[in-house]
Design a protein around this motif. Structure first.
Motif, mmCIF file in Angstrom:
data_model
loop_
_atom_site.group_PDB
_atom_site.id
_atom_site.type_symbol
_atom_site.label_atom_id
_atom_site.label_comp_id
_atom_site.label_asym_id
_atom_site.label_seq_id
_atom_site.Cartn_x
_atom_site.Cartn_y
_atom_site.Cartn_z
ATOM 1 N N GLU A 13 -2.726 5.266 3.731
ATOM 2 C CA GLU A 13 -2.671 6.837 3.757
ATOM 3 C C GLU A 13 -2.828 7.115 5.314
ATOM 4 N N LYS A 14 -3.637 6.221 6.145
ATOM 5 C CA LYS A 14 -3.749 6.687 7.704
ATOM 6 C C LYS A 14 -2.449 6.418 8.017
ATOM 7 N N TYR A 15 -1.580 5.440 7.662
ATOM 8 C CA TYR A 15 -0.298 5.064 8.349
ATOM 9 C C TYR A 15 0.856 6.294 8.034
ATOM 10 N N LEU A 16 0.593 6.735 6.998
ATOM 11 C CA LEU A 16 1.370 7.967 6.314
ATOM 12 C C LEU A 16 1.065 9.298 7.345
ATOM 13 N N GLU A 17 -0.054 9.567 7.617
ATOM 14 C CA GLU A 17 -0.458 10.712 8.550
ATOM 15 C C GLU A 17 0.113 10.357 10.003
ATOM 16 N N GLY A 68 -2.896 5.911 22.000
ATOM 17 C CA GLY A 68 -2.663 5.542 20.620
ATOM 18 C C GLY A 68 -3.743 5.647 19.670
ATOM 19 N N THR A 69 -3.577 5.318 18.168
ATOM 20 C CA THR A 69 -4.568 5.430 17.387
ATOM 21 C C THR A 69 -4.908 4.044 16.840
ATOM 22 N N ALA A 70 -6.177 3.991 16.801
ATOM 23 C CA ALA A 70 -6.547 2.599 16.167
ATOM 24 C C ALA A 70 -6.857 2.584 14.764
ATOM 25 N N ILE A 71 -6.226 1.719 14.037
ATOM 26 C CA ILE A 71 -6.274 1.836 12.473
ATOM 27 C C ILE A 71 -6.685 0.098 12.325
ATOM 28 N N ARG A 72 -7.704 -0.103 12.044
ATOM 29 C CA ARG A 72 -8.098 -1.630 11.932
ATOM 30 C C ARG A 72 -7.191 -2.281 10.567
ATOM 31 N N GLY A 126 0.773 -1.229 0.120
ATOM 32 C CA GLY A 126 0.057 0.081 0.038
ATOM 33 C C GLY A 126 0.833 1.248 0.044
ATOM 34 N N LEU A 127 2.052 1.267 0.656
ATOM 35 C CA LEU A 127 2.640 2.287 0.823
ATOM 36 C C LEU A 127 3.343 2.740 -0.460
ATOM 37 N N ALA A 168 -6.207 2.740 1.527
ATOM 38 C CA ALA A 168 -6.892 3.757 2.684
ATOM 39 C C ALA A 168 -6.206 3.474 3.899
ATOM 40 N N ALA A 169 -5.674 2.202 4.339
ATOM 41 C CA ALA A 169 -4.847 2.234 5.457
ATOM 42 C C ALA A 169 -3.634 2.627 5.508
#
Length: 389
Positions: free
Chosen positions: A378-382, A173-177, A27-28, A375-376
């Motif tokens: 993109e959340k990790y990049l943030e 923490g931040t939850a990203i499923r 994804g990255l 989509a995941a």
């Protein structure tokens, strides 16, 4: 951005963590970033055996838990050395996948983000590697706290793990499923019979597939326990396991005691691409997770893969499985360890294939909308970017 994903476990290997790493990397990279992976597999086989695995085995003979601690400590040292060796690549951030790797990464001075996949100490207790309440268990939990407090940002794969980290260490923490490659895992109904021929399975045989590591928390004994009930209705049904682990002996014992020879296939660990073929050829997929020593399933990658592959799914109503499955709409949830409910749900889907396919179609729609690896990523990049500020 140049990103290093690091883990003190093997990569690649058969298991959710390895799948997570591979899918996140894809994804990255699809978003234009450079990603490398460092793991225990990058350590020379001689060093692995002589310095980590051999002493660990001997120390466990002296006292349970001593060996696993030694192994983790050595893995941390190996990862620290590998990270130092690769510093010339000038990584912007390290995404550590476990507490010991987090500690190794922090010592490198490179900004570190940590992903929490599970309850490290409690999972070791559940597997029988540690005794609950022992000094060794306390040491492992102290390592968790040290890692969570030392890292710049924490990502957890579900909300329960986020709460666990907060309760244990006070760190938010931040939850990203969890997520899957929605291109790699997709419905393949037109290949169902082709894959059956390839793997020596007749077209008219009802196939029940369990894509799980054979470990206690995955509840893998319960499909075998429910199989006699299924065989009363479907006498030629086949139960297929893809995975390895410490519960193998118990499954074999159940098969022998209940005279299930010829109806149960134990594939062992299989390549990820082959797992896709078994999703396609299966009539029902089971994810029978249970609570074990305080451990419960996160957002199960196996369940997401089944849903993404268009396979009718039955799962136990524990942990993240309750969040990703709407009972009766895109899968069936049953009570954990309830052999009768598991058998009934399996029979229901085998008896009503149209109902199962309708659920599977809705499950695929959900995966595309909510569990895409792009989509995941993109959340990790943030999170990575916020860790650099």
């Amino acid at each position: 951005m140049k990103i290093l994903i690091a883990t003190a476990y093997d990569y690649p290997h058969a298991g959710g963590l390895s799948t997570h790493v591979a899918t996140l990397k894809a994804g990255l990279e699809s978003l234009g970033h450079d990603v490398d992976v460092l793991s225990f597999s990058d350590v020379s086989p001689v060093s692995r055996k002589l310095l980590a695995q051999g002493p660990s085995f001997l120390l466990n003979k002296l006292k349970k838990g001593k060996g696993i601690i030694w192994s983790h400590q050595m893995r941390k040292r190996f990862l620290q050395a590998l990270i130092e060796k690769n510093k010339t690549k000038q990584y912007d951030v390290i995404n550590a996948q476990d507490p010991f790797t987090t500690l190794a990464a922090i010592e490198s001075g490179i900004p570190t983000v940590s992903t929490v996949h599970g309850y490290m100490t409690f999972e070791s207790i559940s597997k029988g590697s540690l005794d609950e309440g022992s000094a060794e268990a306390k040491y492992m939990q102290d390592v968790e706290v040290q890692a969570y407090k030392g890292t710049r940002k924490i990502i957890t794969v579900d909300q329960r793990l986020r709460d666990y980290v907060k309760d244990l260490s006070g760190v938010e923490g931040t939850a990203i499923r969890n997520f899957i490659d929605t291109v790699g895992f997709k419905p393949n109904p037109e290949k169902k019979n082709e894959y059956r021929r390839k793997h020596g399975i007749a077209e008219d045989i009802p196939v029940i597939f369990v894509p799980r590591r054979l470990t206690k928390k995955n509840g893998v004994i319960y499909p075998a326990l429910s199989l006699p009930m299924v065989l009363e209705k479907f006498p030629n049904a086949q139960l297929i396991y893809a995975g390895s682990g410490e519960a193998l002996a118990e499954i074999k014992q159940i098969v022998a005691e209940k005279q299930l020879d010829g109806h149960v296939t134990l594939l062992g660990a299989v390549p990820h691409d082959m797992v896709k073929e078994y999703y396609a050829l299966a009539d029902v997929v089971l994810v029978p997770s249970v609570h074990s020593a305080g451990v419960e399933e996160a957002t199960s990658i196996s369940a997401l893969e089944a849903m993404g592959s268009g396979s009718p799914l039955v799962a136990c109503a524990v942990g993240g499985l309750k969040e990703i499955i709407n009972n009766g709409e895109d899968g069936i949830l049953v009570e954990e360890k309830n052999v009768e409910q598991l058998g009934e749900a399996t029979i229901q889907l085998l008896s009503n294939p149209e109902e199962g396919q309708a659920m599977a179609a809705k499950a695929r729609e959900k995966i595309e909308k909510e569990y895409s690896h792009i989509a995941a990523a993109e959340k990790y990049l943030e999170i990575y970017k916020s860790a650099l500020k």
